[in-house]
Structure formats: structure tokens, C-alpha cells
Enzyme design. Structure first.
Site, mmCIF file in Angstrom:
data_model
loop_
_atom_site.group_PDB
_atom_site.id
_atom_site.type_symbol
_atom_site.label_atom_id
_atom_site.label_comp_id
_atom_site.label_asym_id
_atom_site.label_seq_id
_atom_site.Cartn_x
_atom_site.Cartn_y
_atom_site.Cartn_z
ATOM 1 N N THR A 1 0.884 -1.147 0.000
ATOM 2 C CA THR A 1 0.000 0.000 0.000
ATOM 3 C C THR A 1 0.925 1.200 0.000
ATOM 4 O O THR A 1 2.049 1.095 0.455
ATOM 5 C CB THR A 1 -0.849 0.038 1.294
ATOM 6 O OG1 THR A 1 -1.429 -1.234 1.503
ATOM 7 C CG2 THR A 1 -1.936 1.082 1.227
ATOM 8 N N ARG B 1 -12.749 -8.074 -4.133
ATOM 9 C CA ARG B 1 -12.284 -7.887 -2.752
ATOM 10 C C ARG B 1 -11.849 -6.443 -2.497
ATOM 11 O O ARG B 1 -11.211 -5.812 -3.327
ATOM 12 C CB ARG B 1 -11.115 -8.844 -2.487
ATOM 13 C CG ARG B 1 -10.481 -8.719 -1.097
ATOM 14 C CD ARG B 1 -9.228 -7.863 -1.107
ATOM 15 N NE ARG B 1 -8.591 -7.807 0.214
ATOM 16 C CZ ARG B 1 -7.552 -7.016 0.507
ATOM 17 N NH1 ARG B 1 -7.046 -6.231 -0.410
ATOM 18 N NH2 ARG B 1 -7.042 -7.025 1.728
ATOM 19 N N ILE B 2 -12.214 -5.924 -1.336
ATOM 20 C CA ILE B 2 -11.830 -4.576 -0.913
ATOM 21 C C ILE B 2 -11.067 -4.689 0.402
ATOM 22 O O ILE B 2 -11.525 -5.354 1.324
ATOM 23 C CB ILE B 2 -13.063 -3.680 -0.716
ATOM 24 C CG1 ILE B 2 -13.865 -3.576 -2.018
ATOM 25 C CG2 ILE B 2 -12.642 -2.277 -0.253
ATOM 26 C CD1 ILE B 2 -15.250 -2.971 -1.822
ATOM 27 N N ASP C 1 -8.536 -2.529 3.480
ATOM 28 C CA ASP C 1 -8.787 -1.429 4.414
ATOM 29 C C ASP C 1 -8.477 -0.060 3.825
ATOM 30 O O ASP C 1 -9.012 0.947 4.283
ATOM 31 C CB ASP C 1 -7.956 -1.624 5.692
ATOM 32 C CG ASP C 1 -6.460 -1.531 5.429
ATOM 33 O OD1 ASP C 1 -5.967 -2.270 4.540
ATOM 34 O OD2 ASP C 1 -5.774 -0.745 6.096
ATOM 35 N N THR D 1 -0.981 0.407 6.475
ATOM 36 C CA THR D 1 -0.559 -0.604 5.517
ATOM 37 C C THR D 1 -0.417 -1.921 6.257
ATOM 38 O O THR D 1 0.261 -1.994 7.278
ATOM 39 C CB THR D 1 0.769 -0.230 4.832
ATOM 40 O OG1 THR D 1 1.218 -1.347 4.046
ATOM 41 C CG2 THR D 1 1.854 0.150 5.828
ATOM 42 N N GLY D 2 -1.081 -2.939 5.770
ATOM 43 C CA GLY D 2 -1.013 -4.215 6.469
ATOM 44 C C GLY D 2 -1.998 -5.204 5.894
ATOM 45 O O GLY D 2 -2.522 -5.003 4.798
ATOM 46 N N HIS D 3 -2.263 -6.267 6.633
ATOM 47 C CA HIS D 3 -3.222 -7.272 6.212
ATOM 48 C C HIS D 3 -4.607 -6.664 6.362
ATOM 49 O O HIS D 3 -5.167 -6.614 7.455
ATOM 50 C CB HIS D 3 -3.066 -8.526 7.071
ATOM 51 C CG HIS D 3 -3.809 -9.697 6.529
ATOM 52 N ND1 HIS D 3 -3.498 -10.988 6.851
ATOM 53 C CD2 HIS D 3 -4.854 -9.779 5.659
ATOM 54 C CE1 HIS D 3 -4.322 -11.812 6.209
ATOM 55 N NE2 HIS D 3 -5.152 -11.101 5.497
ATOM 56 N N GLY D 4 -5.166 -6.194 5.251
ATOM 57 C CA GLY D 4 -6.344 -5.341 5.268
ATOM 58 C C GLY D 4 -7.530 -5.855 6.051
ATOM 59 O O GLY D 4 -8.210 -5.092 6.741
#
Length: 314
Positions: A181, A209-210, A212, A232-235
Site C-alpha cells: 500500500t 475484494r476490498i 482497508d 498498511t497491512g493485512h487489510g
């Protein structure tokens, strides 16, 4: 008068010095530096925080190494579907888009949603129709192509697995995770703050898929009374944690500083639910924090007190 400050990120995860060539590290550092310079130039001239975060984000979207705009990952169908959000702390203006294709700079469209419509969040074909009405730049599929992204997709395209950004998970034992991200937060000389986030999502993602990034309160947040945050990370985990807004809540209701609140969310609350990644933040005094619970995060900060730093590893 507050410090004026710009901070940026280009993704977090298993980013190890041992896996990085000097040439690639230089490319990343130069990309981050160019984004910082673009955002800081806006602030230095007396510009507002929103324009600064958008300017920095455009540079990162245009850079093929980052998973946003050019260089976005491939979906299950072999396309690029991109998401972005912009929010400003003065009045909580916000705009977001998801599932757009062939749009050169998704962050610019998110800003237009905020400034030119009565809505906050547009998706898919409707968002693209609005982009065409606004005369925004579209590019052919080839513009977004990256050989690295293509190879990642080939490794999982015939499976139900998804990969998180420029991961080496397809290697034996799947050891490597990177969360791709880009984002920026800023405080301008007037004490107004803003945040922007943009992403290409997950390799081999399905069903529209969406994550965060475009969700206000999950991956992006700004309010002059508390903070501006870009995650930024595992949404999926950041959505469940309402991570960006949770920082603001801890500041407002518990009286925590920006640093304390971000530390609580990143290194305690997210960790407890398996949420790996990081976030960047500023408050209306120009204080900043760049925190992550992974092995690394592409990041940088520049403020009017003379601080200018770029980092990759822990």
C-alpha cells in the site's frame, strides 16, 4: 505555529536487508525521497495538507516498485483493480474509490470524490464513469505491468490462494509477506492535517475484494482534533480493528499522545488478532509517528524543524 510535516509509507511486512540488493534498495530510497520532496514542496510554499498528501501519493503511484497505480498486483482475472482514499482533518472531508481499472492515479480520483460530489465512496464502473467525466488520465494495461507482479500471479493463478503484495510466498515454505500500500499524512503551517492511502490490493484477489485502504476509519482517517492516519497491512484485520479510527479514539477519549495511541493499536491491539503491518500518523501540532509490527516498512518523514529521514528496515 505548528511544525509542518509530511510522512509517507510504501508498504510493510517481511522486508529484510538480506533479501535486498544494493541497487533495489537505492531504487526504493529514491522513490520514497521523491515522494517526500513532492509533499514537502507543497507545505513549504504554504500549501495545504490535503494537496501535500496527494502530491506525495501520486509520486508513489507512478513508481513501478510500489503496489499502487503503476506496478499494481494482478487479480484472479489478470487485471489491476485499485483502491484509494483521501481525508482532511478540517471538517472531515473524505473521498474514496474502489475497484477502478486503468486509472493512472486513483488518489486523484478519491480527492475529486471528496471535492466534486456529495458522496464519500464510489466503486467500480460508477467510479470510472465519474473519472471519465472529470477528464482524468487513463492508461493501457501495459502501463501497469510489472514482471515481478506477473511472476507472483503466475505462481498462484490456478489456486484459491492470494498473495499479499510483492511477496515471495510462492517460494518453498512461503516465508515472506509484504503488504503493498502507499500512503501519506501531513500537517500544514495552518495546523490542518490530512491523510491519503492507495493500493493495488492482493495478488490473485477475487470477487471484487476490498481491503482497508479506501475504508474511512479502517485504513485512512483524519480529524484536526486528533490525528491523520494511513495504514498498511493485512487489510482484513485492519478493517476488523477499525485501526485508523481507533488511534483517534484513544487520543480523544483516553488523552493519549499520537505516539502512545499508535503504539497501542499497532503493537498491542492488532497483534492480539494477528494483524501484521503498520501505520503512519501526524497530529495538528506537526508531531509524527511511523510504527509497524512487521520486519520492515518503507517509510519517510520530513518536517520544518529540519528532520528528514527515510527508512526500510526495523
Amino acid at each position: 505555529m505548528p511544525l509542518f510535516t509530511i510522512a509517507i509509507h510504501g508498504g510493510a511486512g517481511t522486508i529484510l536487508r538480506a533479501d535486498m540488493t544494493p541497487e533495489l534498495e537505492t531504487e526504493y530510497t529514491q522513490g520514497l525521497g521523491a515522494a517526500l520532496s513532492a509533499g514537502y514542496a507543497v507545505l513549504e510554499k504554504g500549501g495545504n495538507a490535503t494537496d501535500a498528501v496527494v502530491a506525495a501519493s501520486v509520486v508513489l503511484e507512478d513508481h513501478v516498485l510500489f503496489n499502487a497505480g503503476r506496478g499494481s498486483v494482478f487479480t484472479r482475472e489478470g487485471r489491476h483493480e485499485m483502491d484509494a482514499a483521501v481525508m482532511e482533518g478540517l471538517g472531515r472531508g473524505a473521498g474514496a474509490i474502489t475497484g477502478v481499472r486503468n486509472l493512472r492515479n486513483p488518489v486523484l480520483l478519491a480527492q475529486r470524490v471528496m471535492t466534486e460530489t456529495q458522496h464519500v465512496f464510489l466503486s467500480g464502473e460508477g467510479a470510472m464513469e465519474f473519472a471519465r467525466e472529470q477528464g482524468m488520465d487513463f492508461e493501457a494495461d501495459e502501463y501497469f505491468f510489472s514482471q515481478t507482479r506477473w511472476e507472483q500471479w503466475q505462481s498462484v493463478r490456478h489456486t484459491d490462494r492470494v498473495l499479499i503484495d510483492h511477496t515471495n510466498e510462492y517460494k518453498e515454505e512461503y516465508p515472506d509477506k509484504k503488504f503493498g500500500t502507499i500512503g501519506a499524512v501531513a500537517c500544514d503551517a495552518q495546523g490542518n492535517i490530512a491523510a491519503a492511502t492507495s493500493t493495488g490490493g492482493m495478488t490473485n484477489k477475487q470477487w471484487g475484494r476490498i481491503g482497508d485502504s479506501p475504508i474511512i476509519g479502517a485504513g485512512t482517517w483524519a480529524d484536526n482534533h486528533t490525528c491523520a492516519i494511513s495504514c498498511t497491512g493485512h487489510g482484513e484485520l485492519f478493517i476488523k480493528a477499525v485501526a485508523a479510527y481507533d488511534v483517534a479514539c484513544l487520543m480523544e477519549y483516553k488523552g493519549m499522545s499520537l505516539q502512545q495511541a499508535m503504539d497501542t493499536v499497532v503493537n498491542d491491539k492488532l497483534v492480539k488478532i494477528g494483524g501484521e503491518g503498520g501505520m503512519i500518523g501526524v497530529d495538528a501540532q506537526g508531531n509524527h509517528a511511523l510504527l509497524f509490527n512487521s520486519d520492515g516498512m518503507y517509510r519517510g518523514v520530513w518536517n520544518s524543524a529540519g528532520l528528514r529521514e527515510i527508512g526500510i528496515y526495523k
